[in-house]
Design a protein around this motif. Structure first.
Motif, PDB file in Angstrom:
ATOM      1  N   MET A   1      45.645  39.000  36.316  1.00 11.62           N
ATOM      2  CA  MET A   1      44.823  39.298  37.245  1.00 11.62           C
ATOM      3  C   MET A   1      45.154  38.596  38.693  1.00 11.62           C
ATOM      4  O   MET A   1      45.476  37.392  38.498  1.00 11.62           O
ATOM      5  CB  MET A   1      43.340  39.093  36.991  1.00 11.62           C
ATOM      6  CG  MET A   1      42.300  39.457  37.783  1.00 11.62           C
ATOM      7  SD  MET A   1      40.668  39.597  37.304  1.00 11.62           S
ATOM      8  CE  MET A   1      40.781  39.288  35.340  1.00 11.62           C
ATOM      9  N   LYS A   2      44.966  39.244  39.628  1.00  9.13           N
ATOM     10  CA  LYS A   2      45.295  38.784  41.089  1.00  9.13           C
ATOM     11  C   LYS A   2      44.064  37.978  41.453  1.00  9.13           C
ATOM     12  O   LYS A   2      42.959  38.573  41.387  1.00  9.13           O
ATOM     13  CB  LYS A   2      45.920  39.704  42.005  1.00  9.13           C
ATOM     14  CG  LYS A   2      47.400  39.847  42.046  1.00  9.13           C
ATOM     15  CD  LYS A   2      47.760  40.663  43.251  1.00  9.13           C
ATOM     16  CE  LYS A   2      49.189  40.968  42.903  1.00  9.13           C
ATOM     17  NZ  LYS A   2      49.667  42.117  44.069  1.00  9.13           N
ATOM     18  N   TRP A   3      44.188  36.881  42.488  1.00  4.98           N
ATOM     19  CA  TRP A   3      43.046  36.311  42.896  1.00  4.98           C
ATOM     20  C   TRP A   3      43.257  36.254  44.461  1.00  4.98           C
ATOM     21  O   TRP A   3      44.568  35.758  44.801  1.00  4.98           O
ATOM     22  CB  TRP A   3      42.802  34.819  42.373  1.00  4.98           C
ATOM     23  CG  TRP A   3      42.435  35.170  40.896  1.00  4.98           C
ATOM     24  CD1 TRP A   3      43.294  35.065  39.960  1.00  4.98           C
ATOM     25  CD2 TRP A   3      41.079  34.904  40.636  1.00  4.98           C
ATOM     26  NE1 TRP A   3      42.389  35.112  38.693  1.00  4.98           N
ATOM     27  CE2 TRP A   3      41.159  34.947  38.944  1.00  4.98           C
ATOM     28  CE3 TRP A   3      39.670  34.974  41.096  1.00  4.98           C
ATOM     29  CZ2 TRP A   3      39.687  35.030  38.369  1.00  4.98           C
ATOM     30  CZ3 TRP A   3      38.515  34.779  40.280  1.00  4.98           C
ATOM     31  CH2 TRP A   3      38.623  34.921  38.902  1.00  4.98           C
ATOM     32  N   GLU A   4      42.297  36.632  45.293  1.00  8.50           N
ATOM     33  CA  GLU A   4      42.457  36.537  46.669  1.00  8.50           C
ATOM     34  C   GLU A   4      41.440  36.151  47.422  1.00  8.50           C
ATOM     35  O   GLU A   4      40.324  36.302  46.853  1.00  8.50           O
ATOM     36  CB  GLU A   4      42.811  38.093  47.188  1.00  8.50           C
ATOM     37  CG  GLU A   4      43.937  38.928  46.468  1.00  8.50           C
ATOM     38  CD  GLU A   4      45.263  38.516  47.278  1.00  8.50           C
ATOM     39  OE1 GLU A   4      45.328  37.633  48.154  1.00  8.50           O
ATOM     40  OE2 GLU A   4      46.322  39.237  46.753  1.00  8.50           O
ATOM     41  N   PRO A   5      41.676  35.275  48.590  1.00  6.61           N
ATOM     42  CA  PRO A   5      40.472  34.908  49.325  1.00  6.61           C
ATOM     43  C   PRO A   5      39.824  35.988  50.174  1.00  6.61           C
ATOM     44  O   PRO A   5      40.008  35.854  51.493  1.00  6.61           O
ATOM     45  CB  PRO A   5      41.236  33.511  50.051  1.00  6.61           C
ATOM     46  CG  PRO A   5      42.455  34.133  50.255  1.00  6.61           C
ATOM     47  CD  PRO A   5      42.899  34.873  49.008  1.00  6.61           C
ATOM     48  N   ILE A   6      39.265  36.966  49.532  1.00  2.60           N
ATOM     49  CA  ILE A   6      38.615  37.979  50.441  1.00  2.60           C
ATOM     50  C   ILE A   6      37.312  38.103  50.192  1.00  2.60           C
ATOM     51  O   ILE A   6      36.764  37.445  49.197  1.00  2.60           O
ATOM     52  CB  ILE A   6      39.256  39.537  49.764  1.00  2.60           C
ATOM     53  CG1 ILE A   6      38.996  39.598  48.461  1.00  2.60           C
ATOM     54  CG2 ILE A   6      40.804  39.528  50.222  1.00  2.60           C
ATOM     55  CD1 ILE A   6      39.443  40.880  47.838  1.00  2.60           C
ATOM     56  N   GLU A   7      36.650  39.159  50.903  1.00  2.00           N
ATOM     57  CA  GLU A   7      35.083  39.028  50.954  1.00  2.00           C
ATOM     58  C   GLU A   7      34.707  39.467  49.624  1.00  2.00           C
ATOM     59  O   GLU A   7      35.174  40.570  48.803  1.00  2.00           O
ATOM     60  CB  GLU A   7      34.755  40.137  51.940  1.00  2.00           C
ATOM     61  CG  GLU A   7      33.355  40.035  52.581  1.00  2.00           C
ATOM     62  CD  GLU A   7      32.943  40.994  53.620  1.00  2.00           C
ATOM     63  OE1 GLU A   7      32.041  41.453  53.694  1.00  2.00           O
ATOM     64  OE2 GLU A   7      33.705  41.233  54.341  1.00  2.00           O
ATOM     65  N   CYS A   8      33.706  39.139  49.107  1.00  2.00           N
ATOM     66  CA  CYS A   8      33.103  39.276  47.808  1.00  2.00           C
ATOM     67  C   CYS A   8      32.169  40.458  47.878  1.00  2.00           C
ATOM     68  O   CYS A   8      31.015  40.328  48.751  1.00  2.00           O
ATOM     69  CB  CYS A   8      32.344  38.045  47.200  1.00  2.00           C
ATOM     70  SG  CYS A   8      33.388  36.430  47.551  1.00  2.00           S
ATOM     71  N   LYS A   9      31.924  41.098  46.643  1.00  2.00           N
ATOM     72  CA  LYS A   9      30.745  42.124  46.551  1.00  2.00           C
ATOM     73  C   LYS A   9      30.068  41.474  45.254  1.00  2.00           C
ATOM     74  O   LYS A   9      30.618  40.892  44.406  1.00  2.00           O
ATOM     75  CB  LYS A   9      31.290  43.423  46.251  1.00  2.00           C
ATOM     76  CG  LYS A   9      32.002  43.979  47.498  1.00  2.00           C
ATOM     77  CD  LYS A   9      32.383  45.496  47.152  1.00  2.00           C
ATOM     78  CE  LYS A   9      33.589  45.804  48.123  1.00  2.00           C
ATOM     79  NZ  LYS A   9      34.275  46.729  47.278  1.00  2.00           N
ATOM     80  N   ALA A  10      28.671  42.162  45.228  1.00  2.00           N
ATOM     81  CA  ALA A  10      27.798  41.824  43.919  1.00  2.00           C
ATOM     82  C   ALA A  10      28.730  42.062  42.563  1.00  2.00           C
ATOM     83  O   ALA A  10      29.337  43.209  42.435  1.00  2.00           O
ATOM     84  CB  ALA A  10      26.510  42.324  44.231  1.00  2.00           C
TER      85      ALA A  10
END
Lengths: 283, 85
Positions: A1-10
Motif C-alpha cells: 500500500m502506498k502512503w502519500e501526504p495528501i488531503e484526507c477524507k472521512a
C-alpha cells in the motif's frame, strides 16, 4: 500500500512517523481522528493511565509530523469496507482498552476498521526479519566415552548407527547425532523427530527444515554445523574456500564453508551434560 | 530440556546480536542489570525485534505486559521464566 501526504477524507487510514515506527489513526474530520492511544511521544508515554481508543483533532494526532494517507491499490480497494462503515466501526470502539504493542496496537485497530481484519505490517516485517535472519551455527563438543544409544531419531538412522561394528566409530556416530539434535533445537527450535529427516540416494542424510554437516576429529571432538543455507564442516582438514580457525584446547582445526557469518557454540559435553559453554564469533 | 537462567541470557544475547551486529562488544558484556534503553540503546524497532524474536525462540506470548515494564535484560528474563514455569 502506498502512503502519500495528501488531503484526507472521512474513513481514510492515516499515519505519522515517529522515529522508526508509525502511529496510525482513522480520519473522520479535522476535529476527529480516532486512534488506539495517543502518538507515542516521550511526553505521551509519561502519562499515566491505560491506553484506550480515543479521538483527537488532527493537530494532536500529527504532533508536528507529516500526516500520510493510505492509497490502497486496486486489489486493496476491493477489500476495503465502505467509508461510512469504517467510521462507524471506529466510533463504536471508542473507549476500548487492551492495547498490546505486538498483538493489539494502533495498526491492528485501523486495519480492522478499514479492511475488517486486524493486522500489523510493522510486526509482520519484524517477525519476517527474525525468521529470515542468516543462521550458521557450529556446535563443538568433546565426545564422551560411552554414549547412550537410545533416543536417536529416526529409527532408520538408529539402526544404521547400531550396525557400525567399530565401537569407537559407533560411539562417535551416536554422539554426533545427539549433538545434531541439540543444534537443531537450539538454532531452529525443532527436534529431530520433526526435522523431516530423510536419507538421500548415496546415503547422505538431509533435513527439510535446515541444512547440516557433521564431522569429528582424531582427538575426540565432535562438530555439527547447522544453517539455513548450504554449509559444509570439516574438523582436522581444511576445506577449499572456507573460513578456518584453530581452537587451542583441545587443539582442533575447524574448517567451514557456508554462505552466512558463523558463530561457534562450544558445548563441551561432560557425561552428556547439556551445558552450553559459550558463543564465539568466527571473523 | 528445561532452560536455566544462564541459557535464557545466552539466547537473549544471540537475539540482540542478530538485531545489531555492530554492538557485539557491548552485547558480549550484557548481564541481568543491563538497561535495554540506556545500556544497549535499543531503538523502538529493535525493541520490537527483541520481543518478537523472544516469542519465536521461547514459544511464549507477550500478551500481558507493556514495553515500559521491560527496562532491563533481567526484566525480560523474569517475564520469560514466568511464562515458561
Amino acid at each position: 500500500m502506498k502512503w502519500e501526504p495528501i488531503e484526507c477524507k472521512a474513513g481514510d487510514m492515516v499515519r505519522i512517523r515517529l522515529g522508526s515506527m508509525y502511529h496510525y489513526g482513522i480520519f473522520v474530520s479535522e476535529n476527529e481522528v480516532i486512534q488506539f492511544g495517543l502518538p507515542p511521544t516521550a511526553e505521551n508515554r509519561a502519562k499515566e493511565g491505560e491506553v484506550a481508543i480515543l479521538a483527537t483533532d488532527i493537530d494532536t494526532f500529527a504532533c508536528g509530523c507529516i500526516v500520510e494517507t493510505a492509497c490502497p491499490d486496486r486489489s486493496e480497494m476491493k477489500k476495503r469496507l465502505p467509508r461510512e462503515e469504517t467510521v462507524r466501526r471506529a466510533r463504536a470502539r471508542l473507549g476500548e482498552t487492551g492495547y498490546n504493542i505486538i498483538h493489539n496496537n494502533c495498526e491492528h485497530f485501523v486495519h480492522e476498521c478499514v479492511f475488517g481484519e486486524a493486522r500489523c505490517t510493522q510486526e509482520e516485517d519484524v517477525r519476517k526479519r527474525w525468521l529470515n535472519r542468516p543462521i550458521c551455527d557450529i556446535y563443538l563438543a568433546r565426545i564422551p566415552d560411552d554414549v547412550n544409544g537410545e533416543d536417536i531419531y529416526p529409527e532408520k538412522r538408529k539402526k544404521e548407527i547400531d550396525a557400525i561394528a567399530d565401537p569407537k566409530l559407533r560411539n562417535n556416530a551416536r554422539f554426533l547425532w545427539k549433538l545434531l539434535d541439540l543444534a537443531a533445537q537450539r538454532s531452529f527450535g525443532v527436534d529431530l523427530e520433526h526435522a523431516e529427516l530423510k536419507r538421500k540416494f548415496g546415503g547422505k542424510w538431509v533435513s527439510g527444515k535446515f541444512r547440516f554437516s557433521l564431522s569429528s576429529s582424531e582427538n575426540g571432538v565432535a562438530g555439527v554445523a547447522v544453517s539455513n543455507a548450504d554449509v559444509e564442516l570439516s574438523l582436522d582438514s581444511m576445506l577449499r574456500d572456507s573460513v578456518n580457525r584453530t581452537l587451542i584446547d583441545p587443539r582442533v582445526l575447524v574448517s567451514v564453508r557456508g554462505k552466512h557469518k558463523i558463530s561457534v557454540k562450544y558445548f563441551w559435553a561432560d557425561k552428556e551434560s547439556s551445558t552450553l559453554m559459550g558463543v564465539h564469533q568466527f571473523e | 530440556m528445561p532452560m536455566n537462567r544462564n541459557d535464557i541470557l545466552e539466547k537473549l544475547k544471540e537475539i540482540l546480536l542478530s538485531a545489531d551486529e555492530s554492538s557485539r562488544d557491548v552485547i558480549h558484556l550484557v548481564n541481568e542489570n543491563t538497561n535495554l534503553h540506556t545500556g544497549l540503546g535499543l531503538s523502538s524497532v529493535n525493541m520490537l525485534y527483541l520481543i518478537i524474536a523472544t516469542e519465536e525462540v521461547f514459544g511464549i506470548y507477550f500478551d500481558d505486559i507493556g514495553l515500559n515494564e521491560l527496562q532491563t535484560v533481567g526484566d525480560v528474563m523474569n517475564y520469560i521464566e514466568g511464562k515458561l514455569s
